[in-house]
Design a protein around this motif. Structure first.
Motif, PDB file in Angstrom:
ATOM      1  N   GLU A  93       0.813  -1.216   0.000  1.00 30.38           N
ATOM      2  CA  GLU A  93       0.000   0.000   0.000  1.00 30.38           C
ATOM      3  C   GLU A  93       0.846   1.267   0.000  1.00 30.38           C
ATOM      4  N   TYR A  95       3.322   1.859  -1.925  1.00 27.23           N
ATOM      5  CA  TYR A  95       3.716   2.165  -3.307  1.00 27.23           C
ATOM      6  C   TYR A  95       2.529   2.308  -4.240  1.00 27.23           C
ATOM      7  N   GLU A  96       1.312   2.196  -3.724  1.00 27.14           N
ATOM      8  CA  GLU A  96       0.149   2.421  -4.585  1.00 27.14           C
ATOM      9  C   GLU A  96       0.069   3.877  -5.037  1.00 27.14           C
ATOM     10  N   GLY A  97       0.466   4.802  -4.172  1.00 32.31           N
ATOM     11  CA  GLY A  97       0.514   6.210  -4.584  1.00 32.31           C
ATOM     12  C   GLY A  97       1.548   6.444  -5.674  1.00 32.31           C
ATOM     13  N   LEU A  98       2.680   5.729  -5.592  1.00 32.81           N
ATOM     14  CA  LEU A  98       3.693   5.849  -6.647  1.00 32.81           C
ATOM     15  C   LEU A  98       3.138   5.346  -7.982  1.00 32.81           C
ATOM     16  N   HIS A  99       2.334   4.302  -7.938  1.00 32.45           N
ATOM     17  CA  HIS A  99       1.739   3.788  -9.173  1.00 32.45           C
ATOM     18  C   HIS A  99       0.784   4.807  -9.801  1.00 32.45           C
ATOM     19  N   LYS A 100       0.018   5.518  -8.983  1.00 34.31           N
ATOM     20  CA  LYS A 100      -0.879   6.543  -9.525  1.00 34.31           C
ATOM     21  C   LYS A 100      -0.086   7.672 -10.193  1.00 34.31           C
ATOM     22  N   LEU A 101       1.024   8.064  -9.574  1.00 31.06           N
ATOM     23  CA  LEU A 101       1.863   9.090 -10.190  1.00 31.06           C
ATOM     24  C   LEU A 101       2.452   8.594 -11.506  1.00 31.06           C
ATOM     25  N   GLY A 137       7.228   2.362 -10.380  1.00 31.85           N
ATOM     26  CA  GLY A 137       5.818   2.598 -10.089  1.00 31.85           C
ATOM     27  C   GLY A 137       4.880   1.834 -10.988  1.00 31.85           C
TER      28      GLY A 137
END
Length: 231
Positions: A93, A95-101, A137
């Motif tokens: 969880e 790195y989920e924000g990194l995936h959105k970026l 990401g």
């Protein structure tokens, strides 16, 4: 008894030569001997001045190099654990924000944002941008590999090195996958809706052997399409 200052050299010459020859030698070699006078501080030449300035600059550069910290070697980085992800940060969880970026970053590269969005994405139009993009990401899945146990492994890319890709899986485990003999698949979400539903994402597959370079080095690399006989 005081003696004349020239009595001693005359006596030495008289012992070795006749009087006439001794007198001639004393006159020519002692009395009339030229005295060369040189300045105590001569003007240095242009070459000597340039050499002195060059040596001064070298000394300053050497002093700066000793004060400037040297970068750590790869062995020291491994010893200090700088290349390892701490156990507390091995959570999906995070790195989920990194995936959105990364999804927004890829949409911008492929021209999927705005009114001038591309209708089609082809290798000729976007292949080079896609190949040189940063993959940190991205959600990648292994679809082909010479090691059958790796097929189906899926996770977010947390490190992209020259020969491996490290993924964080949904089970909070970091897996290092070699790029050689491996095919990776990832999807790029397409922003917007079509007929009230989300648009289907773009699906890409990359050959790991063609990506055996570091991320920054791929920016200037030219990729060529050719047959891979080992897969």
């Amino acid at each position: 008894m005081a003696t004349e200052p020239d009595a001693f050299p005359k006596a030495l010459l008289a012992r070795a030569h006749p009087p006439a020859v001794a007198e001639a030698l004393y006159t020519e070699r002692v009395v009339k001997r030229p005295l060369y006078i040189r300045a105590t501080s001569p003007q240095p030449s242009a070459r000597a001045t340039r050499r002195k300035e060059l040596n001064a600059r070298k000394e300053k550069a050497r002093a700066r190099s000793t004060l400037k910290p040297r970068p750590l070697s790869a062995a020291k980085k491994r010893a200090l654990g700088l290349l390892e992800i701490p156990k507390a940060q091995q959570k999906y969880e995070i790195y989920e924000g990194l995936h959105k970026l990364w999804a927004g970053y890829m949409a911008e590269i492929l021209g999927l944002n705005g009114d001038g969005a591309k209708a089609f994405v082809t290798p000729g139009s976007s292949g080079q941008q896609l190949a040189s993009a940063d993959m940190h990401g991205a959600v990648m899945e292994i679809v082909r590999s010479r090691c059958p146990s790796r097929v189906g492994l899926k996770g977010i890319v947390v490190r992209d090195t020259k020969f491996t890709i490290e993924l964080i899986t949904e089970k909070n485990r970091v897996k290092a996958v070699p790029k050689e003999h491996t095919v990776f698949r990832f999807e790029v979400p397409v922003p917007g809706k079509e007929d009230g539903d989300e648009k289907r994402p773009l699906v890409f597959e990359i050959l790991g052997e063609q990506f055996q370079t570091r991320g920054p080095e791929r920016a200037n690399r030219k990729f060529r399409m050719h047959y891979q006989p080992d897969l």
